[in-house]
Structures are given as C-alpha cells and as structure tokens.
Scaffold this motif. Sequence first.
Motif, PDB file in Angstrom:
ATOM      1  N   LEU A  83       0.835  -1.202   0.000  1.00 45.53           N
ATOM      2  CA  LEU A  83       0.000   0.000   0.000  1.00 45.53           C
ATOM      3  C   LEU A  83       0.871   1.255   0.000  1.00 45.53           C
ATOM      4  O   LEU A  83       0.654   2.168  -0.800  1.00 45.53           O
ATOM      5  N   PHE A  84       1.877   1.276   0.869  1.00 46.84           N
ATOM      6  CA  PHE A  84       2.779   2.430   0.930  1.00 46.84           C
ATOM      7  C   PHE A  84       3.468   2.644  -0.415  1.00 46.84           C
ATOM      8  O   PHE A  84       3.575   3.777  -0.896  1.00 46.84           O
ATOM      9  N   ALA A 107       2.106   7.152   7.923  1.00 40.88           N
ATOM     10  CA  ALA A 107       1.020   6.976   8.898  1.00 40.88           C
ATOM     11  C   ALA A 107      -0.066   6.062   8.323  1.00 40.88           C
ATOM     12  O   ALA A 107      -0.627   5.222   9.044  1.00 40.88           O
ATOM     13  N   LEU A 108      -0.355   6.207   7.039  1.00 40.56           N
ATOM     14  CA  LEU A 108      -1.344   5.328   6.405  1.00 40.56           C
ATOM     15  C   LEU A 108      -0.850   3.885   6.368  1.00 40.56           C
ATOM     16  O   LEU A 108      -1.635   2.948   6.545  1.00 40.56           O
ATOM     17  N   THR A 113      -1.402  -1.553   8.647  1.00 37.90           N
ATOM     18  CA  THR A 113      -0.860  -2.718   9.352  1.00 37.90           C
ATOM     19  C   THR A 113      -1.714  -3.033  10.572  1.00 37.90           C
ATOM     20  O   THR A 113      -2.088  -4.192  10.792  1.00 37.90           O
ATOM     21  N   ALA A 114      -2.047  -2.015  11.345  1.00 37.64           N
ATOM     22  CA  ALA A 114      -2.857  -2.219  12.553  1.00 37.64           C
ATOM     23  C   ALA A 114      -4.241  -2.760  12.197  1.00 37.64           C
ATOM     24  O   ALA A 114      -4.731  -3.710  12.825  1.00 37.64           O
ATOM     25  N   ARG A 115      -4.861  -2.183  11.188  1.00 40.59           N
ATOM     26  CA  ARG A 115      -6.218  -2.599  10.797  1.00 40.59           C
ATOM     27  C   ARG A 115      -6.223  -4.040  10.291  1.00 40.59           C
ATOM     28  O   ARG A 115      -7.088  -4.837  10.650  1.00 40.59           O
ATOM     29  N   HIS A 124      -8.755   3.110   0.586  1.00 37.94           N
ATOM     30  CA  HIS A 124      -8.421   4.536   0.461  1.00 37.94           C
ATOM     31  C   HIS A 124      -8.735   4.994  -0.950  1.00 37.94           C
ATOM     32  O   HIS A 124      -8.604   4.234  -1.910  1.00 37.94           O
ATOM     33  N   GLY A 125      -9.108   6.260  -1.048  1.00 33.73           N
ATOM     34  CA  GLY A 125      -9.363   6.852  -2.346  1.00 33.73           C
ATOM     35  C   GLY A 125      -8.754   8.244  -2.404  1.00 33.73           C
ATOM     36  O   GLY A 125      -8.763   8.977  -1.410  1.00 33.73           O
ATOM     37  N   PHE A 126      -8.210   8.593  -3.558  1.00 35.65           N
ATOM     38  CA  PHE A 126      -7.531   9.877  -3.739  1.00 35.65           C
ATOM     39  C   PHE A 126      -7.875  10.456  -5.104  1.00 35.65           C
ATOM     40  O   PHE A 126      -7.912   9.739  -6.102  1.00 35.65           O
TER      41      PHE A 126
END
Length: 161
Positions: A83-84, A107-108, A113-115, A124-126
Amino acid sequence: MHHHGYLWASPKQRFDDEALRRPAHPDPPPPGSRPELVRRHREVAAEFPRTDLPPLETAYWLVKPAGLVRGTWQAPQDAARWLFAQLAAHAERFASSAERSPTRLKALERSATARLTQGGDVSHGFYLERPTFLSLALLCCTPNPAMPKLPCPLSPEGTRA
C-alpha cells in the motif's frame, strides 16, 4: 488468513457510476415493471461481478475477477508495505498537497498494518490530476470478516469466468 491488494485508477466520471459499484438487488423487478428498470437490473446483475470498478463495500472486491488482485500476502506488514509503495508511486499526482506528505503516507502504512492485524479491511481513495480517481484496497481473505461466505477469488471455488 491472507490479504489481497487491489488498485484502480481511472477517470472520476467512471468511478461515479454507482449502480455498477453495488451488487444488483437479489430480487428482480416485479412483473409489469418499466422495461428500463428490468433492463438496468439485468445489466447490473451481469456487470457488477465483472467490472473493475471499486465496489462501494470493500469486501465485494472478492467477487470480482481474480485478475484484479494486484498482490497476495500472508503478513499484514507486507500488505501494508505494498500500500505504501502504491501511495508513494502516485503521490506526485495527488490533488491535495497535504496528501503527498511522506509522514502522512507512512502513517497510512502503519494504520493499514494495525487494521489488517485486527482482521479489518483497508480502503483509500484519492483524487489525482486530470480528474482521475485512485482507489486502493487491502482485504482480509478466507474468511473476510465483513462477508465470511465470499470465497477467495484465487481459490478453485472462487474461480469465476
């Protein structure tokens, strides 16, 4: 449990076709319904599982063609790293300068990772330049906590035409 990654980037106008981003209602229109309603129901029922459009509910990525899976990982950290990498690759095109911050992107990754470690999905959307929309998703699979009856798209029972 494992995780699948999905990436979609295309014109925002296409993303806005919400009818094809949700599954058709399980019951067809009743007899005597307007022909355009019947036609639209059939179209959505046939196209939703085949279209590459991001579904409104993240877990529905699992009913999409297996070829849309961009990666599969056992460890949540590995999925979050993917993802990163995708965020970093697209960051220069983000419409908002705040979203380009390397600190925000890290941070994302940590949040993903936590989720995923807790068994959740990440989506996520951008907005990108030239009105394009980027959608990134990571899903827990086999089973997915939100929709445990959906098969893994890469398993024999999840194989779709």
